[in-house]
Design an enzyme around this catalytic site. Structure first.
Site, PDB file in Angstrom:
ATOM      1  N   LYS A 148      26.139  43.762 -42.059  1.00  0.00           N
ATOM      2  CA  LYS A 148      26.792  43.545 -43.354  1.00  0.00           C
ATOM      3  C   LYS A 148      28.067  44.363 -43.445  1.00  0.00           C
ATOM      4  CE  LYS A 148      22.550  42.285 -45.727  1.00  0.00           C
ATOM      5  NZ  LYS A 148      21.313  42.784 -46.302  1.00  0.00           N
ATOM      6  N   GLN A 177      19.004  47.210 -49.899  1.00  0.00           N
ATOM      7  CA  GLN A 177      18.266  46.550 -48.818  1.00  0.00           C
ATOM      8  C   GLN A 177      16.759  46.644 -49.055  1.00  0.00           C
ATOM      9  OE1 GLN A 177      19.748  44.800 -46.323  1.00  0.00           O
ATOM     10  NE2 GLN A 177      17.784  44.246 -45.431  1.00  0.00           N
ATOM     11  N   ASP A 185      22.961  39.963 -54.698  1.00  0.00           N
ATOM     12  CA  ASP A 185      21.750  39.346 -54.146  1.00  0.00           C
ATOM     13  C   ASP A 185      21.198  38.279 -55.094  1.00  0.00           C
ATOM     14  OD1 ASP A 185      20.719  40.035 -51.630  1.00  0.00           O
ATOM     15  OD2 ASP A 185      20.050  41.997 -52.333  1.00  0.00           O
TER      16      ASP A 185
HETATM   17  N1  GUN Z   1      15.926  42.167 -46.796  1.00  0.00           N
HETATM   18  C1  GUN Z   1      15.800  41.018 -46.103  1.00  0.00           C
HETATM   19  N2  GUN Z   1      16.586  40.048 -46.650  1.00  0.00           N
HETATM   20  C2  GUN Z   1      17.208  40.619 -47.703  1.00  0.00           C
HETATM   21  C3  GUN Z   1      18.163  40.142 -48.635  1.00  0.00           C
HETATM   22  O1  GUN Z   1      18.574  38.978 -48.640  1.00  0.00           O
HETATM   23  N3  GUN Z   1      18.581  41.048 -49.565  1.00  0.00           N
HETATM   24  C4  GUN Z   1      18.133  42.318 -49.593  1.00  0.00           C
HETATM   25  N4  GUN Z   1      18.602  43.120 -50.557  1.00  0.00           N
HETATM   26  N5  GUN Z   1      17.259  42.801 -48.733  1.00  0.00           N
HETATM   27  C5  GUN Z   1      16.806  41.951 -47.790  1.00  0.00           C
END
Ligand code: GUN
Length: 297
Positions: free
Chosen positions: A54, A98, A121
């Site tokens: 990311k 996350q 998100d």
């Molecule tokens: N962990 C796995 N996929 C995601 C996601 O799309 N967003 C977040 N915040 N954590 C994750």
């Protein structure tokens, strides 16, 4: 029938180029640099890889990336204090915490502490409610990526029968809402649905998000249907090796489908691209600028 392969990797590269062009314009015309803050608590190896990817993608499109890596024993109070600081920081337009968080932290409490306007998100309860009532919201990245690919392939989705297999808050439910928003007739099925193959065979659009490797086989797929495989499962490939497979048995489903996303290289790359698109959208909204076209639901 030989299915068209929907190339998510190439599509995601296009989305990232588009986002980068918008970021450049924002910097030049408005002296604004969109910023994304990513918070990682603990050192789960998979999460560390996601967060690293990311960060690299955020920097690549010209945005500011703010990484906050906290030890696994961070208290809920300290994490909430960080969220409050990021909410108040004008340089931060998007916040992503996350998941999963360590067990001693209430994930829902933390997610709902994020300013909904910065919730890239789309997990905050306000955004869930806005999406469910067809109002402007932040949309979860994976379903947004699926929607973009479906719109690109079909043009209009109006009137098509869509079956979403999986009822998670992150993919299944928001995917169903988005398809409904594009006037599909939507069924949400799941692992306990009776006669799942028959339900799936009614689908013009079949979205598989169950998290069970290769569960969807060719007999689930109507001839010519579009199959979107959200699953990413690592399985034993023998000789001490592993390989990634989706929730669909690819060869089997491709023999029936009109179009299909591969794993890897389908939905996966679209998720990070949509995170960047959401950060750009959040930034534009916060400054009262027009939203980037084609990058939102
Ligand atoms: N962990 C796995 N996929 C995601 C996601 O799309 N967003 C977040 N915040 N954590 C994750």
């Amino acid at each position: 029938m030989t299915a068209k392969i929907i190339d998510g990797k190439a599509f995601a590269a296009r989305v990232r180029r588009d986002v980068a062009a918008h970021v450049k314009t924002m910097k030049e015309r408005h002296s604004i640099t969109p910023g994304l803050a990513v918070v990682l608590v603990g050192d789960d190896p998979a999460s560390r890889v996601y967060v690293k990817n990311k960060h690299a993608s955020t920097v690549e499109v010209g945005m500011n990336s703010f990484e906050h890596r906290l030890p696994a024993e961070t208290s809920e109070g300290d994490l909430l204090a960080l969220i409050a600081r990021l909410n108040a920081d004008p340089a931060v337009h998007g916040i992503l915490v996350q998941l999963p968080l360590p067990d001693h932290i209430d994930s829902a409490l933390v997610i709902n502490a994020i300013d909904p306007a910065k919730d890239v998100d789309g997990f905050h309860i306000s955004n869930v409610g806005l999406l469910g009532t067809g109002q402007k919201s932040m949309v979860p990245c994976t379903p947004l990526g699926c929607l973009m690919m479906l719109r690109d392939h079909h043009g209009s989705l109006s009137g098509l029968n869509a079956v979403v297999v999986g009822r998670s808050n992150i993919v299944g439910k928001p995917m169903a809402q988005l398809l409904l928003g594009d006037s599909c007739t939507v069924t949400i099925a799941h692992s306990r649905s009776q006669d799942l193959p028959a339900i799936c065979r009614g689908a013009d659009i079949l979205v598989a998000a169950v998290g069970r490797p290769e569960m969807i086989t060719g007999d689930f797929v109507k001839a010519g249907a579009t199959v979107i495989d959200v699953g990413i499962n690592r399985i034993d490939a023998g000789a001490g090796k592993t390989r990634l497979v989706g929730d669909c048995h690819f060869d089997n489903c491709a023999a029936q489908a009109g179009a299909i996303t591969p794993v890897p290289g389908g939905v996966g790359p679209m998720t990070i691209a949509c995170l960047l698109a959401n950060t750009l959208t959040a930034c534009a909204r916060s400054h009262g600028l027009p939203e980037p076209e084609g990058l939102t639901a």
